[in-house]
Design a protein around this motif. Structure first.
Motif, PDB file in Angstrom:
ATOM      1  N   VAL A 119       0.833  -1.208   0.000  1.00  0.00           N
ATOM      2  CA  VAL A 119       0.000   0.000   0.000  1.00  0.00           C
ATOM      3  C   VAL A 119       0.860   1.246   0.000  1.00  0.00           C
ATOM      4  O   VAL A 119       0.593   2.214  -0.736  1.00  0.00           O
ATOM      5  CB  VAL A 119      -0.948  -0.018   1.221  1.00  0.00           C
ATOM      6  N   GLY A 191      -2.982  -3.672   5.307  1.00  0.00           N
ATOM      7  CA  GLY A 191      -2.929  -2.776   4.155  1.00  0.00           C
ATOM      8  C   GLY A 191      -4.065  -1.778   4.138  1.00  0.00           C
ATOM      9  O   GLY A 191      -3.862  -0.579   3.942  1.00  0.00           O
ATOM     10  N   PHE A 195      -3.823   2.312   4.726  1.00  0.00           N
ATOM     11  CA  PHE A 195      -4.377   3.236   3.725  1.00  0.00           C
ATOM     12  C   PHE A 195      -5.381   4.174   4.383  1.00  0.00           C
ATOM     13  O   PHE A 195      -5.384   5.388   4.131  1.00  0.00           O
ATOM     14  CB  PHE A 195      -5.046   2.450   2.601  1.00  0.00           C
TER      15      PHE A 195
END
Length: 206
Positions: A119, A191, A195
């Protein structure tokens, strides 16, 4: 690695064809040889292969890892001594043999780290890396974060590890079925968390 995997698969399949047994241990296969010469040759081959693989996978890599932790004080040689010392301490205990949960937990912990790296590199930084800035201690450097630590990434890695490692390994029967998918759960959960906590924007200073 592909060739090693292919050789292992072919050897196991061939042994099954000859002995009508599924033998995944090379030593068990060589023990069935009728010739002491071929048994000795197989043993020497396994020894050299094991030594070569372990030097690359279990010595060179951790030696560089320790060196990268404190490059001013630890070089590759010192990192190798540290890795060898830890190995000598752990060898009598054999946590990877006597406790499969130990191995599973360590392996699954890599999932959250991989998810964050994916990410971070592809979605947040758009595949851009300032190499020179990686090696500066300037507080205004883009990768300095909080005293050199990216606490958001660390927090997301720990959060992902709960689902990839802790619950499947120590959560009892309720979460035991998560075990085979722990690594993937870690990638996805860590991930997405990383984010989201960065608001979909790069955490690096411009």
């Amino acid at each position: 690695m592909i060739l090693f995997s292919l050789v292992a698969a072919v050897t196991t399949a061939s042994a099954f064809k000859v002995y009508n047994q599924v033998l995944t241990d090379p030593g068990a296969i060589s023990a069935k040889f009728g010739s002491w010469f071929f048994a000795l040759l197989a043993a020497l081959t396994f020894a050299v292969a094991t030594l070569g693989i372990n030097v690359v996978a279990n010595f060179v890599s951790p030696a560089y890892d320790f060196a990268n932790v404190a490059p001013k004080t630890i070089d590759f040689k010192k990192g190798g001594y540290i890795a060898a010392g830890i190995a000598l301490i752990l060898y009598p205990i054999h946590p990877w043999t006597h406790n499969l949960k130990f191995v599973s937990a360590i392996g699954a912990t890599m999932g959250p780290l991989f998810g964050i790296i994916l990410v971070d590199y592809f979605l947040l930084r758009k595949q851009e890396v300032d190499v020179d800035a990686l090696y500066t201690e300037d507080a205004d450097a883009p990768y300095h974060f909080q005293g050199g630590w990216n606490y958001k990434a660390i927090g997301c890695a720990l959060f992902g590890s709960i689902f990839s490692s802790f619950l499947p390994t120590f959560g009892g029967k309720t979460f035991a079925s998560w075990g085979p998918y722990g690594w993937f759960l870690g990638v996805i959960i860590a991930g997405i968390s990383y984010f989201a906590i960065n608001g979909g924007k790069s955490p690096y200073k411009k």
